[in-house]
Design a protein around this motif. Sequence first.
Motif, PDB file in Angstrom:
ATOM      1  N   GLU A  14      49.872  89.466 120.103  1.00 18.29           N
ATOM      2  CA  GLU A  14      50.486  88.411 118.955  1.00 18.29           C
ATOM      3  C   GLU A  14      49.967  89.094 118.140  1.00 18.29           C
ATOM      4  O   GLU A  14      48.964  90.241 117.723  1.00 18.29           O
ATOM      5  CB  GLU A  14      49.337  87.593 119.193  1.00 18.29           C
ATOM      6  N   LEU A  15      51.298  89.792 116.990  1.00 17.55           N
ATOM      7  CA  LEU A  15      50.826  90.291 115.581  1.00 17.55           C
ATOM      8  C   LEU A  15      50.499  89.287 114.420  1.00 17.55           C
ATOM      9  O   LEU A  15      49.836  90.269 113.700  1.00 17.55           O
ATOM     10  CB  LEU A  15      52.361  90.757 115.258  1.00 17.55           C
ATOM     11  N   ALA A  16      50.666  88.241 114.944  1.00 22.13           N
ATOM     12  CA  ALA A  16      49.907  87.737 113.168  1.00 22.13           C
ATOM     13  C   ALA A  16      49.948  86.146 113.312  1.00 22.13           C
ATOM     14  O   ALA A  16      51.310  85.819 114.166  1.00 22.13           O
ATOM     15  CB  ALA A  16      51.133  88.051 111.943  1.00 22.13           C
ATOM     16  N   LYS A  17      49.604  85.552 112.434  1.00 23.53           N
ATOM     17  CA  LYS A  17      49.875  83.540 112.564  1.00 23.53           C
ATOM     18  C   LYS A  17      49.894  83.391 111.496  1.00 23.53           C
ATOM     19  O   LYS A  17      48.951  83.857 110.615  1.00 23.53           O
ATOM     20  CB  LYS A  17      48.745  83.022 113.307  1.00 23.53           C
ATOM     21  N   ILE A  18      50.502  82.781 110.907  1.00 19.58           N
ATOM     22  CA  ILE A  18      51.001  82.462 109.739  1.00 19.58           C
ATOM     23  C   ILE A  18      50.805  80.925 109.334  1.00 19.58           C
ATOM     24  O   ILE A  18      51.041  79.723 110.231  1.00 19.58           O
ATOM     25  CB  ILE A  18      52.473  82.447 108.893  1.00 19.58           C
ATOM     26  N   ARG A  19      49.681  80.504 108.662  1.00 16.65           N
ATOM     27  CA  ARG A  19      49.733  79.150 108.304  1.00 16.65           C
ATOM     28  C   ARG A  19      50.711  78.646 106.656  1.00 16.65           C
ATOM     29  O   ARG A  19      50.786  79.566 105.724  1.00 16.65           O
ATOM     30  CB  ARG A  19      47.637  79.034 107.553  1.00 16.65           C
ATOM     31  N   PHE A  20      50.535  77.561 106.372  1.00 17.83           N
ATOM     32  CA  PHE A  20      51.402  77.253 105.149  1.00 17.83           C
ATOM     33  C   PHE A  20      50.249  75.864 104.331  1.00 17.83           C
ATOM     34  O   PHE A  20      49.144  75.329 105.357  1.00 17.83           O
ATOM     35  CB  PHE A  20      52.178  76.603 105.345  1.00 17.83           C
ATOM     36  N   ALA A  21      50.285  76.645 102.973  1.00 19.65           N
ATOM     37  CA  ALA A  21      49.409  75.424 102.572  1.00 19.65           C
ATOM     38  C   ALA A  21      50.092  74.791 101.099  1.00 19.65           C
ATOM     39  O   ALA A  21      51.190  75.865 100.612  1.00 19.65           O
ATOM     40  CB  ALA A  21      48.277  76.357 101.507  1.00 19.65           C
ATOM     41  N   LEU A  22      50.228  73.533 100.640  1.00 17.04           N
ATOM     42  CA  LEU A  22      50.819  73.554  99.601  1.00 17.04           C
ATOM     43  C   LEU A  22      49.981  71.725  98.542  1.00 17.04           C
ATOM     44  O   LEU A  22      49.420  71.521  99.117  1.00 17.04           O
ATOM     45  CB  LEU A  22      52.294  72.682  99.749  1.00 17.04           C
ATOM     46  N   PRO A  23      49.740  72.207  97.688  1.00 16.66           N
ATOM     47  CA  PRO A  23      48.662  71.098  97.051  1.00 16.66           C
ATOM     48  C   PRO A  23      49.432  70.406  97.061  1.00 16.66           C
ATOM     49  O   PRO A  23      50.834  69.454  97.300  1.00 16.66           O
ATOM     50  CB  PRO A  23      49.094  71.144  95.416  1.00 16.66           C
ATOM     51  N   ASN A  24      49.038  68.892  97.652  1.00 19.97           N
ATOM     52  CA  ASN A  24      49.232  67.776  96.997  1.00 19.97           C
ATOM     53  C   ASN A  24      49.912  67.153  98.929  1.00 19.97           C
ATOM     54  O   ASN A  24      50.677  66.064  98.737  1.00 19.97           O
ATOM     55  CB  ASN A  24      50.303  67.043  95.703  1.00 19.97           C
TER      56      ASN A  24
END
Lengths: 389, 325
Positions: free
Chosen positions: B214-224
């Motif tokens: 596993e090289l990376a784990k990407i997460r997401f974030a958005l206001p509201n």
Amino acid sequence: MLKTLAGAAAVAGLPLAAAAEDLRIDLIERQVVPPPILSNMIAPPADLGLAAARLGVADIATTGRFMGDSFDLRETLVAPGDPFLPAAEARLAEGARLLVVKAPAADLLALADLPAARDAVIFNIALPDDSLRGSDCRGNLLHTTPSLAMRADALTQFALKKQWTDLVLIQGPHPEDVAFADALRRSVAKFGMSLGADKPWTFDADMRRVAAEEIPAFTQDLPDHDLLLVADERGDYGRYIAYNTWLPRPVAGSEGIMPRGWSGVVENWGAAQLQGRFREVAQREMEPVDFGAWAALAAIGEAVTRTRSADPKVLRDFMLSGDFRLAGFLGTPLSFRPWDGQMRQPVPLVTDRAVVGTAPLDGFLHEHSELDTLGQDLSDTTCTAFGDA
Amino acid sequence: MIRRILWASAAALAPALALPAAADEIWVTNELDDTVSVIDVATAQVKATFPTGQRPRGIAFSRDHSVLYICASDSNAVQVMDPETGQILHDLPSGADPEQFVVSPDDRLLYIANEDDAITTVVDTQTRKVVAQIDVGIEPEGMGISPDGRLQITTSETTNMAHWIDTGTHQVVANTLVDSRPRHAEFTPDGRELWVSSEVGGTVTVFDVATRAELAKIRFALPNIRPERLQPVGMKFSPDASRIFVALGPADHVAVIDTASREVIHYILVGRRVWHMALSPDGTKLFTTNGVSGDVTIIDVASLTAERSVKVGRFPWGAAARPTP
């Protein structure tokens, strides 16, 4: 450490033999004779909960096959007249520590309080009692079915969203009717509304024959309202109320628009696949208690897969942690509240034929998780068995 | 010639709506209508709608674009359609409930996820025979294939794994755990990395293909938008593979990730419950299927802006591009 090993083995493409776990899971059911209701056409399925536990163990065993883990579901069904506790003690003595239980509250608590059960993880798959998440909570007891407060809040959110704010309530005579009605009253107050009328159901006539004469008269003195709430948790009289009321108004609660842990009409978010698998094995629709059983098995499987451990304490701690995210076909990951062991779960609002909405509804906000707008939040919990969660 | 002039003036009049000047097409399956919609890339209009089997989801052209494959899930078949006429030519044996598939680089084999049976079925499109059936986890869905065709990846939604299948032996050679409910698997065009989206986990995991690390784990974030709604499903690399677009399902946005840094650089608002995407054959426009709103959003790849939406059928799900024949 185990996690690192498992990761390394997965990378190497090995079957993870180094970290393989053999898990025993026990389903313990106290069978009860269902109480009589007016309609004698509808009986609860004999394998309620059990059928879904069998599906759940098959589901997690598939994952286990790739991880090198095996899961073994033992079934203990205690007949209505037989003592419950000795049967449960016998399982604990054999080493059972992951218990999926369908039993009345007194039996469930007696089991949770056994010394041998102190380090067990017990899943309540059937009982909605708020007290089990409150003053009678136990640190070794998790709940995979929504509480009465969660169901009531789901319905109240719906009423508020629809701006159906003039509400009346009819409450049946049984203890479970009283408990659901109490939950509805608290919820209506919590969301800033009030009941225009609160009326007990007192008939003992056979409504199958006289509903068309009696119900209009019974509902004639209710003040005008937008929604008629019915607390009839046994499914006794409520079904005769709809379309027989004095005013033409929708019915909700135990009948009409029902907030339920699950229903055969739930189909979004991949649920159709779970429903299909369940229908294939059980030859019937999946009910809330079935979902509670399936979710308990799924939670165990997810915790074992992620922690690479069979230790009940490790599994419990992980399930109660913020890292636990269970795919439960309800559109939002499921998790457990660390203050009372209740599974955070959306509550579908259903009719017999469709999902009307799924709570939490849009617009009901929460500082941490919108799912905590349903039921007892951390700030108002009376449970102290989970420490300083 | 006439067409060029016409488009030149259209572009001059409405520069924001400038579209490629060719009869390129995007084909979209409408899961609840049992149809495919054909969108003309140049005009952004639906130019045809053809009936399919029941509950069409996965859709892909053969690599030479001569035929269209459609997973008709509830008909338990992969249908082969003539894109010139919209006629179903024949069905391929697909196993039960096919949901997604991937075409082998040599254009010969289809790898099909059988959602209800926990099986990956390999079908020879020429002999129309099942070549192999491979046991995978529960609810297989995401289907990826390495550019050299040697590795096929099936992700299983309820088992939460990427199953690495050797296409030479049709054996699972490794199973790697990912976050909850993996939906889609995509190889980088150089074949070095495998990207897997996890819908309920809310993450995209990047693997090194050679070591499966596993090289990376990407997460997401958005206001509201509450984090539970950020549910990555479909993924598509930009034509130069410098970016990858990730459909975020009920968050109604497409995330844009810089492939090298693995940082989310932008979010684009699209229609409701965005599922999958296709790039216009010239690589300038991205088409997203928006299940709940029943439309397709067209995104300009250079400016990363949503330009317009096109109404299609009920619950658009899969998308595939076809260059001008």
